[in-house]
Design an enzyme around this catalytic site. Structure first.
Site, PDB file in Angstrom:
ATOM      1  CG  ASP A 183      -1.973   1.102   1.133  1.00 48.23           C
ATOM      2  OD1 ASP A 183      -1.826   2.299   0.943  1.00 48.23           O
ATOM      3  OD2 ASP A 183      -3.138   0.730   1.345  1.00 48.23           O
ATOM      4  CB  VAL A 207      -9.059   1.426  -4.691  1.00 45.79           C
ATOM      5  CG1 VAL A 207      -8.691   0.739  -6.025  1.00 45.79           C
ATOM      6  CG2 VAL A 207      -7.946   2.578  -4.622  1.00 45.79           C
ATOM      7  CG  HIS A 217      -8.362  -3.181  -2.062  1.00 46.18           C
ATOM      8  ND1 HIS A 217      -9.314  -2.723  -2.640  1.00 46.18           N
ATOM      9  CD2 HIS A 217      -8.360  -2.476  -0.865  1.00 46.18           C
ATOM     10  CE1 HIS A 217      -9.621  -1.832  -1.942  1.00 46.18           C
ATOM     11  NE2 HIS A 217      -8.985  -1.479  -0.916  1.00 46.18           N
ATOM     12  CG  HIS A 261      -6.450  -2.711   3.773  1.00 47.62           C
ATOM     13  ND1 HIS A 261      -5.739  -1.314   3.276  1.00 47.62           N
ATOM     14  CD2 HIS A 261      -7.739  -2.366   2.959  1.00 47.62           C
ATOM     15  CE1 HIS A 261      -6.559  -0.562   2.523  1.00 47.62           C
ATOM     16  NE2 HIS A 261      -7.778  -1.230   2.382  1.00 47.62           N
TER      17      HIS A 261
HETATM   18  P1  AMP Z   1      -9.667   1.190   0.426  1.00 43.55           P
HETATM   19  O1  AMP Z   1     -10.072   2.456   1.327  1.00 43.55           O
HETATM   20  O2  AMP Z   1      -9.880  -0.017   1.046  1.00 43.55           O
HETATM   21  O3  AMP Z   1     -10.332   1.377  -0.893  1.00 43.55           O
HETATM   22  O4  AMP Z   1      -8.151   1.337   0.216  1.00 43.55           O
HETATM   23  C1  AMP Z   1      -7.758   1.794  -1.011  1.00 43.55           C
HETATM   24  C2  AMP Z   1      -6.059   1.685  -0.716  1.00 43.55           C
HETATM   25  O5  AMP Z   1      -5.209   1.487  -1.695  1.00 43.55           O
HETATM   26  C3  AMP Z   1      -5.398   2.990   0.221  1.00 43.55           C
HETATM   27  O6  AMP Z   1      -4.952   2.598   1.713  1.00 43.55           O
HETATM   28  C4  AMP Z   1      -4.335   3.373  -0.462  1.00 43.55           C
HETATM   29  O7  AMP Z   1      -3.423   3.986   0.227  1.00 43.55           O
HETATM   30  C5  AMP Z   1      -4.112   2.570  -1.567  1.00 43.55           C
HETATM   31  N1  AMP Z   1      -3.637   2.809  -2.818  1.00 43.55           N
HETATM   32  C6  AMP Z   1      -4.171   3.718  -3.658  1.00 43.55           C
HETATM   33  N2  AMP Z   1      -3.434   3.827  -4.775  1.00 43.55           N
HETATM   34  C7  AMP Z   1      -2.442   2.851  -4.423  1.00 43.55           C
HETATM   35  C8  AMP Z   1      -1.599   2.373  -5.264  1.00 43.55           C
HETATM   36  N3  AMP Z   1      -1.354   3.189  -6.802  1.00 43.55           N
HETATM   37  N4  AMP Z   1      -0.754   1.466  -5.020  1.00 43.55           N
HETATM   38  C9  AMP Z   1      -0.878   0.890  -4.047  1.00 43.55           C
HETATM   39  N5  AMP Z   1      -1.667   1.322  -3.128  1.00 43.55           N
HETATM   40  C10 AMP Z   1      -2.667   2.271  -3.402  1.00 43.55           C
END
Ligand code: AMP
Length: 141
Positions: free
Chosen positions: A33, A98, A102, A104
């Protein structure tokens, strides 16, 4: 909301944008992340398109969980984590930002509060070093 095939994780999966990749198999990919809530914060995604828990194929859910077990064990070892927290958000009001499913993987310690969710980008050198540590732990398994 329909699945957006150009969301950021879909673009990582297509190789259109880089990621700090640590693990890959037929159905899943894991990478760091970029705004880690703790050092070693890693994400696991299915390769198949799915916006969230509700359109995720059950076989892909099983594949993601299997990879999560493998990667979480490596993260725990690489970062000497006292605990491992899994998080997964469905829908904007639940914190999802996103829209490709996914999980975490977040290392936890008794004396360290979490950094804020998706707030501060870590330096590239730190992310690369943390990815290297996870990959090294994966090789030892
Ligand atoms: P969520 O709120 O569960 O959708 O989390 C999305 C996560 O993706 C967040 O913790 C961001 O920091 C992470 N994130 C966003 N863009 C990227 C990227 N290009 N590569 C890796 N992690 C990312």
């Amino acid at each position: 909301m329909a699945y957006d095939p150009n969301n950021i994780f879909a673009r990582i999966l297509k190789g259109e944008i880089p990621a700090y990749r640590v693990y890959e198999d037929e159905h899943t990919l894991a990478f760091m992340d970029v705004m880690p809530q703790a050092d070693g914060h890693t994400l696991v995604v299915p390769k198949a398109p799915a916006e969230n828990l509700f359109d995720l194929d059950p076989a892909m859910a099983a594949a993601v969980m299997r990879s999560t077990q493998i990667v979480a064990a490596a993260v725990r070892q690489a970062f000497a984590a006292e605990g491992i927290m899994l998080m997964q958000f469905n829908g904007p009001v639940a914190g999802q930002t996103v829209f490709h499913f996914h999980l975490h993987i977040v290392p936890r310690y008794a004396d360290r509060p979490l950094r804020q969710h998706g707030r501060e980008m870590a330096p590239a050198a730190v992310l690369e070093e943390n990815a290297r540590r996870v990959r090294e732990a994966l090789q030892r398994r």
